[in-house]
Enzyme design. Structure first.
Site, short mmCIF file in Angstrom:
data_model
loop_
_atom_site.label_atom_id
_atom_site.label_comp_id
_atom_site.label_asym_id
_atom_site.label_seq_id
_atom_site.Cartn_x
_atom_site.Cartn_y
_atom_site.Cartn_z
N ILE A 290 9.84 8.88 8.37
CA ILE A 290 9.71 9.32 6.97
C ILE A 290 8.48 10.22 6.85
CG2 ILE A 290 10.86 7.20 6.19
CD1 ILE A 290 8.11 6.31 5.06
N PRO A 291 8.37 10.99 5.75
CA PRO A 291 7.23 11.91 5.63
C PRO A 291 5.89 11.17 5.71
CG PRO A 291 8.88 12.37 3.94
CD PRO A 291 9.31 11.11 4.61
N LYS B 100 9.78 0.59 -8.18
CA LYS B 100 9.14 -0.73 -8.14
C LYS B 100 9.59 -1.57 -9.33
CE LYS B 100 4.96 1.58 -6.46
NZ LYS B 100 4.93 2.86 -7.19
N ASP C 146 6.83 8.62 -5.01
CA ASP C 146 6.50 7.23 -5.32
C ASP C 146 6.70 7.00 -6.82
OD1 ASP C 146 5.27 4.61 -4.55
OD2 ASP C 146 3.86 5.23 -6.11
N TYR D 251 5.93 3.37 -14.85
CA TYR D 251 5.32 4.68 -15.09
C TYR D 251 5.98 5.40 -16.28
CZ TYR D 251 3.29 3.89 -10.42
OH TYR D 251 2.65 3.35 -9.34
N GLY E 73 3.49 11.42 0.52
CA GLY E 73 4.40 11.46 -0.62
C GLY E 73 3.64 11.91 -1.85
N GLY F 102 2.56 10.89 -5.72
CA GLY F 102 2.48 9.86 -6.75
C GLY F 102 3.06 10.39 -8.05
N HIS G 157 6.04 -4.66 -7.39
CA HIS G 157 4.84 -3.89 -7.75
C HIS G 157 3.57 -4.73 -7.61
CE1 HIS G 157 3.83 -0.17 -10.41
NE2 HIS G 157 2.79 -0.48 -9.66
N GLY H 133 12.72 2.44 13.08
CA GLY H 133 12.80 3.64 13.91
C GLY H 133 12.97 4.90 13.07
N GLU H 134 13.39 4.72 11.84
CA GLU H 134 13.56 5.90 10.96
C GLU H 134 12.21 6.57 10.70
OE1 GLU H 134 15.74 5.20 7.34
OE2 GLU H 134 14.96 7.01 6.40
N1 LIG Z 1 1.34 0.27 -6.23
C1 LIG Z 1 0.41 0.33 -7.15
O1 LIG Z 1 0.03 -0.68 -7.75
C2 LIG Z 1 -0.21 1.66 -7.50
C3 LIG Z 1 -1.42 1.68 -8.20
C4 LIG Z 1 -1.99 2.93 -8.49
C5 LIG Z 1 -1.36 4.09 -8.10
N2 LIG Z 1 -0.16 4.05 -7.43
C6 LIG Z 1 0.52 5.30 -7.00
O2 LIG Z 1 -0.42 6.11 -6.32
C7 LIG Z 1 -0.41 7.41 -6.89
C8 LIG Z 1 -1.76 8.07 -6.71
O3 LIG Z 1 -2.80 7.34 -7.33
P1 LIG Z 1 -3.69 7.94 -8.49
O4 LIG Z 1 -2.94 8.96 -9.25
O5 LIG Z 1 -4.27 6.83 -9.28
O6 LIG Z 1 -4.93 8.56 -7.71
P2 LIG Z 1 -5.23 9.80 -6.76
O7 LIG Z 1 -3.99 10.38 -6.22
O8 LIG Z 1 -6.28 9.29 -5.82
O9 LIG Z 1 -5.96 10.80 -7.76
C9 LIG Z 1 -5.25 11.67 -8.59
C10 LIG Z 1 -6.18 12.71 -9.22
O10 LIG Z 1 -6.86 13.40 -8.17
C11 LIG Z 1 -7.05 14.76 -8.55
N3 LIG Z 1 -6.52 15.62 -7.47
C12 LIG Z 1 -5.31 15.54 -6.86
N4 LIG Z 1 -5.19 16.50 -5.93
C13 LIG Z 1 -6.35 17.22 -5.96
C14 LIG Z 1 -6.82 18.35 -5.24
N5 LIG Z 1 -6.11 18.93 -4.27
N6 LIG Z 1 -8.05 18.83 -5.55
C15 LIG Z 1 -8.80 18.25 -6.53
N7 LIG Z 1 -8.40 17.18 -7.24
C16 LIG Z 1 -7.19 16.67 -6.96
C17 LIG Z 1 -6.28 15.00 -9.82
O11 LIG Z 1 -7.21 15.09 -10.88
P3 LIG Z 1 -7.01 16.26 -11.99
O12 LIG Z 1 -5.76 15.87 -12.72
O13 LIG Z 1 -8.24 16.16 -12.82
O14 LIG Z 1 -6.89 17.55 -11.24
C18 LIG Z 1 -5.41 13.76 -9.98
O15 LIG Z 1 -5.24 13.36 -11.34
C19 LIG Z 1 0.01 7.18 -8.33
O16 LIG Z 1 0.46 8.35 -8.96
C20 LIG Z 1 1.09 6.13 -8.14
O17 LIG Z 1 2.30 6.75 -7.72
C21 LIG Z 1 0.41 2.85 -7.11
#
Ligand SMILES: NC(=O)c1ccc[n+]([C@@H]2O[C@H](COP(=O)([O-])OP(=O)(O)OC[C@H]3O[C@@H](n4cnc5c(N)ncnc54)[C@H](OP(=O)(O)O)[C@@H]3O)[C@@H](O)[C@H]2O)c1
Length: 333
Positions: A17-18, A85, A51, A56, A21, A23, A118, A14-15
């Site tokens: 959250i945004p 994670k 996140d 990381y 988030g 990354g 993770h 029920g909480e």
């Molecule tokens: N659980 C897991 O296994 C797992 C795996 C992967 C990721 N994650 C989490 O998910 C988060 C996001 O994933 P991600 O960083 O791989 O991919 P993403 O958020 O899809 O892509 C990030 C890239 O998109 C570009 N971007 C962001 N906002 C923008 C905007 N408004 N306009 C234009 N370009 C924009 C940036 O590139 P530029 O730097 O070139 O501007 C940025 O480096 C991670 O940081 C992490 O916290 C979790």
């Protein structure tokens, strides 16, 4: 951004959250300090969910930022929803507690809001290794091993070290095997979700079970490391449907990806170190929504294109990265 205008998502408790988030995975491109400075800016902009993850390599610097924000009364601890994670090399008996304690110390927190497993197996690889490397200790998924790690996760809730626990990089067959054995169900499942990879079945499965889907790589991770790129990958921000809708709304295609995610009902966690980008990513979920017609166009544009294939977690004898994702409905052995 005024928090009153920030749409929220309800967890099964029920909480609320945004609905978005930030990354914090700087990958090979951004130093820990750049990421932590972006977190500081993002708090000022109005982000309330972050996140994080031990792997990381930046939780200590992000912890300094949280601590400063609390001391300067920019935000109170209870207003933030912070995830972390446990990494794959910390699934052993007692290790999950150790890992959580380290993240708590690094993040300078008394509790984490949502602590994830993770990956659903203990397979790991050396940081920065190339895509073809294999760890000889890697093994296929085992529900017994998974649950013994999950029991340690449950213990963290009982100890008050995390408020919720979650899973990440799961499949329906793995969930079908694991969920009946959970004493505490996952509040959320973090999974790859973007227009070119919508995982409709898994998304619907989570919604049906009242488990919040959190979508990583919401923009299609355009800057992911070379080792995670293959020649047939689709670039979400170049998909004609996304580009066309972006033109109509006069925004960058990345913004369309984020609006689509939030309106669909997953929680996107886009990453950027640039203030103009992360501020727009936050603000876009509260204004100028995509029309039902635009949502439908994107819904039909799925390319089933997984970007984070996880091949470095394969075990010896596995055929290809597809073995990690149970594509034919059976857990690969
Ligand atoms: N659980 C897991 O296994 C797992 C795996 C992967 C990721 N994650 C989490 O998910 C988060 C996001 O994933 P991600 O960083 O791989 O991919 P993403 O958020 O899809 O892509 C990030 C890239 O998109 C570009 N971007 C962001 N906002 C923008 C905007 N408004 N306009 C234009 N370009 C924009 C940036 O590139 P530029 O730097 O070139 O501007 C940025 O480096 C991670 O940081 C992490 O916290 C979790």
């Amino acid at each position: 951004m005024n928090q009153e205008f920030m749409p929220k998502v309800a967890l099964s408790s029920g909480e609320k959250i945004p609905c978005i988030g930030m990354g914090t995975f700087g990958s090979d491109r951004f130093a820990p300090k750049q990421v932590s400075q972006a977190v500081a800016g993002a708090i000022r902009c109005g982000y309330r969910m972050f996140d994080c993850a031990a792997i990381y390599g930046n939780e200590d610097l992000i912890g300094e930022v949280f601590d400063d924000a609390f001391k300067q009364s920019i935000v109170e601890r209870e207003e933030l929803f912070i995830t972390s994670k446990v990494w794959n090399d910390m699934h052993g008996k007692g290790d999950v507690l150790f890992s959580c304690a380290k993240s708590l110390r690094d993040l300078r927190l008394d509790y984490i809001d949502l602590y994830f497993m993770h990956w659903p197996f203990p397979n790991y690889h050396a940081p920065g290794c190339d895509g073809d490397s294999r760890n000889p200790d890697s093994k296929p998924f085992s529900v017994d091993e998974f649950i013994s790690t999950w029991r340690q996760m449950e213990k963290l809730v009982e100890m008050g070290l995390t408020r919720y626990i979650g899973m990440s990089n799961m499949t329906i067959p793995k969930l079908e095997a694991a969920l009946p054995l959970c004493k505490i169900l996952p509040a959320a499942i973090e999974m790859e979700l973007h227009p070119a990879f919508q995982q409709k079945e898994l998304f619907d499965y989570c919604i049906g079970k009242n488990i919040a889907p959190i979508g990583f790589c919401p923009i299609g991770s355009p800057t992911r490391p070379e080792r995670d790129k293959s020649s047939d990958d689709v670039a979400d921000i170049q998909m004609p449907e996304i580009v066309e809708i972006a033109k109509r709304h006069n925004v960058h295609p990345a913004i369309v990806c984020i609006k689509w995610a939030a309106q669909r009902g997953q929680i996107p966690i886009p990453f950027s170190v640039y203030e103009n980008e992360y501020a727009q990513n936050l603000e876009c979920v509260a204004k100028d929504p995509l029309s039902p017609e635009e949502m439908a166009i994107i819904g039909k544009a799925d390319k089933n294109c997984r970007l984070i294939k996880g091949q470095v977690f394969l075990w010896e004898g596995a055929k290809s990265w597809e073995d990690l994702w149970d594509l034919d409905g059976v857990i690969a052995k």
